[in-house]
Design a protein around this motif. Sequence first.
Motif, PDB file in Angstrom:
ATOM      1  N   ARG A 160       5.073  -3.172  -3.710  1.00 54.89           N
ATOM      2  CA  ARG A 160       3.868  -3.976  -3.620  1.00 54.89           C
ATOM      3  C   ARG A 160       2.672  -3.229  -4.208  1.00 54.89           C
ATOM      4  O   ARG A 160       1.877  -3.797  -4.949  1.00 54.89           O
ATOM      5  N   ARG A 198      -7.824 -10.364   7.764  1.00 55.76           N
ATOM      6  CA  ARG A 198      -6.821  -9.402   8.209  1.00 55.76           C
ATOM      7  C   ARG A 198      -6.873  -8.124   7.384  1.00 55.76           C
ATOM      8  O   ARG A 198      -6.476  -7.089   7.842  1.00 55.76           O
ATOM      9  N   VAL A 199      -7.356  -8.223   6.183  1.00 57.76           N
ATOM     10  CA  VAL A 199      -7.343  -7.060   5.326  1.00 57.76           C
ATOM     11  C   VAL A 199      -8.745  -6.816   4.816  1.00 57.76           C
ATOM     12  O   VAL A 199      -9.412  -7.727   4.364  1.00 57.76           O
ATOM     13  N   ILE A 235      -1.262 -12.213   0.297  1.00 57.96           N
ATOM     14  CA  ILE A 235      -2.105 -12.103   1.481  1.00 57.96           C
ATOM     15  C   ILE A 235      -3.059 -10.919   1.354  1.00 57.96           C
ATOM     16  O   ILE A 235      -4.254 -11.046   1.555  1.00 57.96           O
ATOM     17  N   VAL A 236      -2.495  -9.801   0.991  1.00 50.11           N
ATOM     18  CA  VAL A 236      -3.346  -8.626   0.864  1.00 50.11           C
ATOM     19  C   VAL A 236      -4.271  -8.802  -0.326  1.00 50.11           C
ATOM     20  O   VAL A 236      -5.473  -8.638  -0.233  1.00 50.11           O
ATOM     21  N   GLY A 237      -3.680  -9.210  -1.420  1.00 47.34           N
ATOM     22  CA  GLY A 237      -4.430  -9.304  -2.660  1.00 47.34           C
ATOM     23  C   GLY A 237      -5.556 -10.305  -2.596  1.00 47.34           C
ATOM     24  O   GLY A 237      -6.657 -10.037  -3.066  1.00 47.34           O
ATOM     25  N   THR A 271       5.857  -9.658  -3.087  1.00 45.18           N
ATOM     26  CA  THR A 271       5.038 -10.651  -3.766  1.00 45.18           C
ATOM     27  C   THR A 271       4.354 -11.574  -2.772  1.00 45.18           C
ATOM     28  O   THR A 271       3.196 -11.922  -2.910  1.00 45.18           O
ATOM     29  N   ILE A 272       5.080 -11.926  -1.752  1.00 46.74           N
ATOM     30  CA  ILE A 272       4.495 -12.788  -0.731  1.00 46.74           C
ATOM     31  C   ILE A 272       3.321 -12.068  -0.068  1.00 46.74           C
ATOM     32  O   ILE A 272       2.243 -12.617   0.103  1.00 46.74           O
ATOM     33  N   LEU A 273       3.534 -10.811   0.230  1.00 49.08           N
ATOM     34  CA  LEU A 273       2.470 -10.060   0.873  1.00 49.08           C
ATOM     35  C   LEU A 273       1.345  -9.760  -0.089  1.00 49.08           C
ATOM     36  O   LEU A 273       0.193  -9.643   0.302  1.00 49.08           O
ATOM     37  N   ALA A 274       1.696  -9.664  -1.363  1.00 44.94           N
ATOM     38  CA  ALA A 274       0.663  -9.408  -2.356  1.00 44.94           C
ATOM     39  C   ALA A 274      -0.384 -10.500  -2.286  1.00 44.94           C
ATOM     40  O   ALA A 274      -1.569 -10.252  -2.410  1.00 44.94           O
ATOM     41  N   LEU A 302      -5.189  -4.389  -8.394  1.00 42.39           N
ATOM     42  CA  LEU A 302      -6.037  -4.850  -7.291  1.00 42.39           C
ATOM     43  C   LEU A 302      -6.722  -3.694  -6.578  1.00 42.39           C
ATOM     44  O   LEU A 302      -7.548  -3.897  -5.706  1.00 42.39           O
TER      45      LEU A 302
END
Lengths: 163, 269
Positions: free
Chosen positions: A39, B262-263, B93-95, B88-91, A46
Amino acid sequence: MGGFRQGVAATVPALRRYARALTRDAELADDLVQDTLVRALRSEHLFHGGDLRSWLYTILTNLNRNRLRALARRPTMAAIDDNDAADLAGPEAGSRDIERALATLADDQRSVLLLVVLEGLSYREVAEVQGVPIGTVMSRLSRARMQIKDYLDGKRPALRRVK
Amino acid sequence: MIDRDLPVTADELHAYVDGLLPPDRRAAVEAWLAVHPNDAAQVAEWRAQADTIRARYGVIANESVPVRFDLDRLAQPRRNWRSVAVATILAAIVGATAGWIAHGASASSQPGFEQLSAEALAAHKLYVTEVRHPIEVGAGEDHLLPWLSRRVGATLRAPNLEAYSLKLLGGRLLPGPNGAAALFMYETPAGERYTFYCSRANTPRTALRYNTAGDAAAVLWVESDMGYVVSGPAERDKLIEIAQSAYREIESRLPTRSTENRVPPRRGS
């Protein structure tokens, strides 16, 4: 570019340590770390400065949270069975006790305690990782410590004998 | 000396244990502990906990790093599909909340990317002013998404933007830079219109970027060979917020609101 990748690589040992303590499961922990690294590498664009370590802890913490959310629908197998290790003594027992005590904590509390105690993050950094105000970090830390104490007090035969 | 008279708080006791106490309070805390045995016992207990945790897990950081964590290997795309999928899924959310967007302009742009943006903005401008026929198929019709998905060649979603008082009117099919494209139109109660444009893209994955064209503006991103463009009135902050919301919903398949806050943003200082 090279600096970014080097920075990430340098953090891998610490991420593994944190993930292990967070999940208490070696295989799961390393899966989490690997997902975190993939990730991070894909999201290099980013990352715009700031503290790389905190950023990676943030990713890992969120990945773990997401994993737990996915698991929430199924019953989890948490090893909190006290019977088998109660008669052990010495450092082995101490480390097993702390593992079990950590397992009793809510995830956010465990994460705060580990980021502070094990990873050496400041309260402000932990607040950023969790996306909460510092006051929340402090109350999570306090509750984590109280609960571990309660758990260990309840378990220690030596203390019971004193009474 | 004055500090010594301030009562010591529980937070300070934690900070004392964690080595995070400002130096000028150290003497005061130690003086306090000398006359408050219960607090002193608590501090000792917390220290012991911390020592035990470090003793248990500290060694893991000294282990040699397994080869599976070799970054050059991990950086190769699609090497480990499962990890990439999770990441990718978390990307998303974080991104989506990671504060990159203000920096999007600094990223190098590719021709395909600009074309996508231009096509989306042209379609936006053309159809938002259309009073009688802004859409072909209404939001209430079941075949809207299946139809557009089939024609564009990807499973499309029209993000729920009701948090911004944007109601989905419906969608239409358009010629796009790489085959068919879909345009979804949203409207506020005041009649303000936003569009969400989806087309296949052959440019690499990107962060969100903001473009303006006169009084309209667009935020676009590319993910998994699909380009997405949210267009609307050129109010930068609002449009970015709406686009982030759409991005989160499209890329994470999660409800948009629950993942907010959250981030923390990770911008350079």
